[in-house]
Write a protein that holds these residues in place. Structure first.
Motif, PDB file in Angstrom:
ATOM      1  N   SER A  91      17.470  43.595 154.461  1.00 49.27           N
ATOM      2  CA  SER A  91      16.235  43.941 153.752  1.00 49.27           C
ATOM      3  C   SER A  91      14.968  43.582 154.529  1.00 49.27           C
ATOM      4  CB  SER A  91      16.193  43.245 152.386  1.00 49.27           C
ATOM      5  OG  SER A  91      17.233  43.738 151.574  1.00 49.27           O
ATOM      6  N   ASN A  92      15.002  42.422 155.196  1.00 48.76           N
ATOM      7  CA  ASN A  92      13.769  41.944 155.828  1.00 48.76           C
ATOM      8  C   ASN A  92      13.532  42.456 157.241  1.00 48.76           C
ATOM      9  OD1 ASN A  92      13.002  40.432 153.625  1.00 48.76           O
ATOM     10  ND2 ASN A  92      14.265  38.687 154.272  1.00 48.76           N
ATOM     11  N   ASP A  93      14.540  42.994 157.870  1.00 46.79           N
ATOM     12  CA  ASP A  93      14.341  43.345 159.280  1.00 46.79           C
ATOM     13  C   ASP A  93      14.969  44.678 159.678  1.00 46.79           C
ATOM     14  OD1 ASP A  93      16.991  42.600 159.165  1.00 46.79           O
ATOM     15  OD2 ASP A  93      16.781  40.822 160.440  1.00 46.79           O
TER      16      ASP A  93
END
Ligand SMILES: *Cc1c(COP(=O)(O)O)cnc(C)c1O
Length: 223
Positions: free
Chosen positions: A198-200
């Motif tokens: 999700s974050n990267d």
């Protein structure tokens, strides 16, 4: 609109926009929707939109949720993205279509044995997990052993490997690790790269991801 549905649509659009930003032609990156810890009724929200590629990290949990969902929805492609114990290899092959976490000889031999002894119609795909940060507690094969391991799987065991997967260390920027995985895949002529969460996932797409694994970005925070 339901939050999961709007999250899902946003992620799909983001993936398309990053493909355009970083590549001249379409890459058709697969979104592996990571549904671990979430109940079937939440998963069905995006199955109903036609999404078919999902990831789970525990064999037992997947065994409880997915056989029913697979009866209800055709053509699901379920990826195992968590560690696999050799004694659960058979169950994993029955439930999952793609195993992303091969990381040792014993497991590869066990899988090969089951595939030979249990006529399965299913055409599995296998990825090798690489411990790009050389972290002691983390699963995955060390980067400098990868090339030999791939050729052992292909030539000695005759198990075809499709790609590589990594989970970068929590406290480092992911880019370096995505670059390592990309370069290892090129050296061993492997086509698929599972990286980015999700974050990267934007960064992962920049470095050539073919599969991004997004959980909380779609389904929300896990307990
Ligand atoms: C849980 C998990 C993900 C998804 O992580 P999010 O941060 O929720 O997107 C991806 N890959 C693996 C291996 C996981 O265990």
């Amino acid at each position: 609109m339901n939050k999961i549905i709007s999250n899902y649509r946003n992620i799909i659009n983001e993936i398309k926009s990053y493909e355009k930003e970083f590549y001249e032609s379409a890459k058709n990156i697969d979104l592996v929707a990571v549904s671990k810890t979430f109940p079937a009724e939440k998963i069905e929200l995006i199955l109903n939109l036609g999404h078919r590629v999902f990831g789970e990290n525990r064999v037992q949990e997947a065994a409880e949720k997915w056989p029913i969902l697979k009866k209800k929805f055709d053509n699901v492609e379920l990826h195992l993205i968590g560690p696999l114990q050799s004694n659960k290899a058979k169950l994993a092959l029955e439930i999952f279509d793609v195993i992303q976490t091969l990381d040792r000889e014993k497991l590869v031999l066990k899988i090969k044995e089951f595939k030979e002894n249990h006529e399965q119609k299913k055409d599995h795909k296998f990825f090798i997990q690489v411990n790009t940060g050389n972290e002691k507690q983390k699963a995955g094969i060390e980067p400098d052993k990868l090339i030999d391991f791939v050729s052992w799987c292909k030539n000695d065991v005759n198990l075809e490997i499709s790609g590589l997967m990594c989970i970068p260390p929590i406290n480092e920027s992911s880019a370096k690790h995505f670059e390592i995985l990309h370069s290892l895949a090129e050296k061993s002529s492997l086509k698929f790269l599972s990286m980015g969460m999700s974050n990267d996932f934007k960064e992962a797409i920049k470095f050539g991801a073919t599969h991004v694994r997004v959980g909380s970005g779609i389904f929300g925070k896990r307990d």
